[in-house]
Scaffold this active site. Structure first.
Site, PDB file in Angstrom:
ATOM      1  N   ASP A   1     -76.618  43.617 -18.305  1.00 13.89           N
ATOM      2  CA  ASP A   1     -77.482  42.427 -18.295  1.00 13.89           C
ATOM      3  C   ASP A   1     -78.937  42.860 -18.494  1.00 13.89           C
ATOM      4  O   ASP A   1     -79.489  43.614 -17.689  1.00 13.89           O
ATOM      5  CB  ASP A   1     -77.327  41.710 -16.949  1.00 13.89           C
TER       6      ASP A   1
ATOM      7  N   ASP B   1     -65.938  39.509 -33.402  1.00  9.52           N
ATOM      8  CA  ASP B   1     -64.646  38.933 -33.033  1.00  9.52           C
ATOM      9  C   ASP B   1     -64.489  37.624 -33.794  1.00  9.52           C
ATOM     10  O   ASP B   1     -65.322  36.713 -33.655  1.00  9.52           O
ATOM     11  CB  ASP B   1     -64.605  38.674 -31.517  1.00  9.52           C
TER      12      ASP B   1
ATOM     13  N   ASP C   1     -58.777  37.302 -33.767  1.00  9.70           N
ATOM     14  CA  ASP C   1     -58.110  36.797 -32.565  1.00  9.70           C
ATOM     15  C   ASP C   1     -56.808  36.075 -32.912  1.00  9.70           C
ATOM     16  O   ASP C   1     -56.820  35.176 -33.753  1.00  9.70           O
ATOM     17  CB  ASP C   1     -59.074  35.805 -31.890  1.00  9.70           C
TER      18      ASP C   1
ATOM     19  N   GLU D   1     -55.320  40.804 -34.051  1.00  8.13           N
ATOM     20  CA  GLU D   1     -54.606  40.743 -32.781  1.00  8.13           C
ATOM     21  C   GLU D   1     -53.371  39.897 -32.994  1.00  8.13           C
ATOM     22  O   GLU D   1     -53.471  38.767 -33.475  1.00  8.13           O
ATOM     23  CB  GLU D   1     -55.467  40.116 -31.683  1.00  8.13           C
TER      24      GLU D   1
ATOM     25  N   HIS E   1     -59.943  43.396 -22.625  1.00 10.78           N
ATOM     26  CA  HIS E   1     -60.467  42.350 -21.726  1.00 10.78           C
ATOM     27  C   HIS E   1     -59.384  41.397 -21.244  1.00 10.78           C
ATOM     28  O   HIS E   1     -59.637  40.535 -20.392  1.00 10.78           O
ATOM     29  CB  HIS E   1     -61.562  41.577 -22.455  1.00 10.78           C
ATOM     30  N   ASP E   2     -58.178  41.529 -21.836  1.00 11.04           N
ATOM     31  CA  ASP E   2     -57.061  40.659 -21.427  1.00 11.04           C
ATOM     32  C   ASP E   2     -56.061  41.379 -20.539  1.00 11.04           C
ATOM     33  O   ASP E   2     -55.121  40.752 -20.048  1.00 11.04           O
ATOM     34  CB  ASP E   2     -56.286  40.189 -22.669  1.00 11.04           C
TER      35      ASP E   2
HETATM   36  O1  TEU Z   1     -55.729  36.674 -26.541  1.00  9.58           O
HETATM   37  C1  TEU Z   1     -54.478  36.329 -27.129  1.00  9.58           C
HETATM   38  C2  TEU Z   1     -53.392  36.406 -26.184  1.00  9.58           C
HETATM   39  O2  TEU Z   1     -52.247  36.524 -26.508  1.00  9.58           O
HETATM   40  C3  TEU Z   1     -53.735  36.249 -24.792  1.00  9.58           C
HETATM   41  O3  TEU Z   1     -53.164  35.027 -24.389  1.00  9.58           O
HETATM   42  C4  TEU Z   1     -53.154  37.369 -24.007  1.00  9.58           C
HETATM   43  O4  TEU Z   1     -51.822  37.573 -24.383  1.00  9.58           O
HETATM   44  C5  TEU Z   1     -53.182  36.982 -22.586  1.00  9.58           C
HETATM   45  O5  TEU Z   1     -54.496  36.632 -22.323  1.00  9.58           O
HETATM   46  C6  TEU Z   1     -52.725  38.133 -21.734  1.00  9.58           C
HETATM   47  O6  TEU Z   1     -53.023  37.790 -20.414  1.00  9.58           O
HETATM   48  C7  TEU Z   1     -56.831  36.345 -27.362  1.00  9.58           C
HETATM   49  C8  TEU Z   1     -58.083  36.835 -26.678  1.00  9.58           C
HETATM   50  O7  TEU Z   1     -58.039  38.257 -26.573  1.00  9.58           O
HETATM   51  C9  TEU Z   1     -58.144  36.177 -25.322  1.00  9.58           C
HETATM   52  O8  TEU Z   1     -59.232  36.685 -24.550  1.00  9.58           O
HETATM   53  C10 TEU Z   1     -58.294  34.686 -25.526  1.00  9.58           C
HETATM   54  O9  TEU Z   1     -58.241  34.047 -24.262  1.00  9.58           O
HETATM   55  C11 TEU Z   1     -57.167  34.144 -26.415  1.00  9.58           C
HETATM   56  O10 TEU Z   1     -56.892  34.938 -27.551  1.00  9.58           O
HETATM   57  C12 TEU Z   1     -57.560  32.774 -26.952  1.00  9.58           C
HETATM   58  O11 TEU Z   1     -58.620  32.943 -27.861  1.00  9.58           O
END
Ligand code: TEU
Length: 570
Positions: A39, A116, A218, A268, A341-342
């Site tokens: 930040d 992205d 994405d 992705e 991040h997921d």
């Molecule tokens: O994520 C795609 C996706 O498949 C996600 O639903 C993932 O499998 C899940 O979050 C796992 O917990 C992409 C992005 O990386 C994610 O941050 C977004 O929320 C999503 O698409 C919608 O844009």
């Protein structure tokens, strides 16, 4: 996206020795999730100024490409993956001028920057959607997926949203439902509409003209839905082969006329198979350079929910990655990741975030970086950051976690069970602020962070890690990234898995001409005795040549210490 005909740049590393290999086969990508990276203005949210302040850290690490998760204007229903203006930067993160300054500095440091691309859906606040929902006769009505409300109240299909609940939302203005595979505020675009596709291509061209070096796309396989899967009663998404047409059209309209640029694209693709990936990443088909597949990160949960946590067997994990190595050995290319991040923090999910945190973080990094493909380092994994350790729902921020918490409780689950699943699988585990120092808010902000800082930040932080000598995860990761630049066998060598059924040993070889590496990782907290029959290198009388290892002693011995990794030449 580099045409296979374009010459690879003259780098000090492997690419120069294999000019026919695209530059990104010897590159490493670093993912920044801006909200939690650094930040710069003290509002408690990461921003472009914060990223600029940490470019030295990234340059020291030696990464080649920075991938920024979305920084466009967004109401933040899904942390920026719900875009309301593709051509502007959200004030939360900064301005277009600040972006241009950041891009110039990234390029000046010899790195590339990838945006992205979120075009399976927009925000419901995007002007396109506002126009589309305004009337059934709107010129943009067909830019999204609408279905009339059924008299019997049934939904257009049985699809469920990834973020709980049905994937259809009734819009009173026109008494029709719109499709949203994710949050209600993320209406799906209709990729069958050529005008909409052209608008996306134009936007992509504007970003490439601005100087960005490519895109992470994405859920790009979700853009093409089979007509049958959108019929009444259909259970869920089914990928339509037209996705290949859309990507080839995108290549023609956006990338093909830029042969002088060293670009990169990664799609992705939840649910994609090895066979899909061969088609998507075969350079002769001009679709994508690589894909993020999900097979290995779908092994440790039940079929219906990522929150249905199941035990993971090492044999399943290593076989899965080996399948992708074999499948893309001759055509196409792998991305390599264990976290983003997921996903939960890799050291907590696949390693040991207790006594062997450093050893397991470095062992897993070595295993990942020495597979064949382009590695992706997620922010904080270069110092072995762990899961958040949240204990109450009030600490969570992620729409996916909050919606599931509500849905699971409504279905009768106990708060304790739901919190236990969130503790190990919530996306917020990887979204706590990057821990830069032992100071207040881990040095992430001078304000109040938008989400809690993981409790171990006094011990686990960049300053402490980079001062820890041989135990530095950062330094070990830096060396792995350098190996990919220096050794063609790391960049292009053939992969072969050893001891596939061993539940503690992860062993494989990489071979290119007369260059051969043997990777041996003890993925357990107990010493592991190696069987000399495993590989000829282990039967040699001479002490083998160590390329890299995370435990300084014992190279000549046949015992691996807890979470010890050894990479031997021979
Ligand atoms: O994520 C795609 C996706 O498949 C996600 O639903 C993932 O499998 C899940 O979050 C796992 O917990 C992409 C992005 O990386 C994610 O941050 C977004 O929320 C999503 O698409 C919608 O844009």
């Amino acid at each position: 996206m580099t045409d296979s005909t374009s010459p690879a740049p003259t780098t000090e590393g492997g690419a120069a020795q294999h000019p026919e290999a695209p530059w990104w086969t010897s590159a490493t990508v670093y993912q920044i999730w801006p909200r939690s990276f650094a930040d710069g203005d003290g509002d408690g949210v990461g921003d472009l100024a914060g990223i600029r302040s940490k470019l030295g850290h990234l340059h020291d690490l030696g990464v080649d490409v920075l991938w920024l998760s979305p920084i466009y204007r967004s109401p933040q229903a899904d942390a920026g993956y719900d875009i309301s203006d593709y051509d502007d930067i959200d004030p939360l993160f900064g301005t277009l001028d600040e972006f241009d300054e950041l891009l110039a500095e990234v390029h000046a440091l010899g790195m590339k920057l990838v945006m992205d691309l979120v075009v399976n859906h927009t925000s419901d606040q995007h002007p396109w959607f506002a126009e589309s929902r305004s009337s059934v006769d709107s010129p943009k009505r067909d830019w999204y997926v609408w279905r009339p409300r059924a008299a019997d109240g049934s939904l257009p299909t049985e699809w469920r949203s990834f973020f709980s609940g049905p994937a259809w939302q009734l819009d009173p203005a026109t008494d029709e439902h719109y499709l949203h595979m994710f949050a209600v505020g993320q209406p799906d675009l209709n990729w069958r509409n050529a005008e909409m596709r052209a608008a996306v291509h134009a936007m992509m061209n504007r970003w490439l003209d601005r100087g960005v070096d490519g895109f992470r796309m994405d859920v790009i396989n979700f853009i093409a839905k089979t007509p049958a899967s959108l019929e009444p009663g259909a259970a869920g998404f089914e990928m339509d082969p037209s996705v290949h047409d859309h990507l080839q059209e995108m290549h023609r309209e956006v990338f093909a006329h830029r042969p002088d640029r060293q670009l990169i694209t990664v799609g992705e693709m939840p649910g994609a198979t090895v066979d899909d990936a061969v088609l998507f990443t075969d350079q002769q088909r001009h679709e994508l350079d690589m894909v993020f597949q999900f097979e290995h990160v779908d092994l440790d949960h039940g079929p219906d929910s990522k929150f249905d946590v199941r035990p993971l067997r090492l044999s399943a994990l290593k076989r899965s990655l080996a399948r992708w190595q074999e499948g893309l050995a001759d055509r196409g290319w792998n991305s390599l990741y264990l976290g983003n991040h997921d996903q939960p923090r890799l050291v907590s999910r696949f390693g040991d975030d207790g006594p062997y945190r450093v050893e397991s973080a470095t062992a897993l990094a070595a295993v990942l970086h020495l597979h064949r493909g382009t590695p992706y380092v997620y922010q904080g994994d270069e110092i072995g950051m762990t899961n958040a350790g949240f204990t109450s729902i009030e600490q969570y921020r992620d729409v996916e976690s909050l919606n599931w918490h509500e849905e699971a409780l409504a279905a009768g689950a106990s708060e304790a069970d739901v919190l236990e699943s969130l503790r190990s699988r919530s996306r917020d585990n990887a979204r706590t602020p990057v821990q830069w120092s032992a100071g207040a808010a881990a040095g992430f902000t001078t304000g109040t962070p938008w989400i809690g800082v993981t409790a171990n930040s006094a011990e686990v932080n960049v300053e402490a890690d980079r001062a820890s000598g041989e135990r530095s995860v950062f330094e070990f990761t830096r060396r792995l990234i350098a190996l990919r630049h220096e050794l063609p066998v790391v960049q292009l060598g053939a992969f072969a898995l050893l001891a596939p059924d061993d539940e503690r040993l992860w062993a494989f070889t990489r071979t290119l001409g007369d260059e051969r590496l043997l990777v041996l990782a003890n993925c357990s907290g107990e010493p592991l005795d190696l069987d000399p029959a495993l590989d000829p290198v282990l039967r040699r009388r001479s002490v083998p040549d160590l390329v890299i290892g995370n435990t300084p002693h014992g190279i000549g011995s046949l015992t691996l210490g807890p979470w010890e990794v050894r990479v031997l030449r021979g």
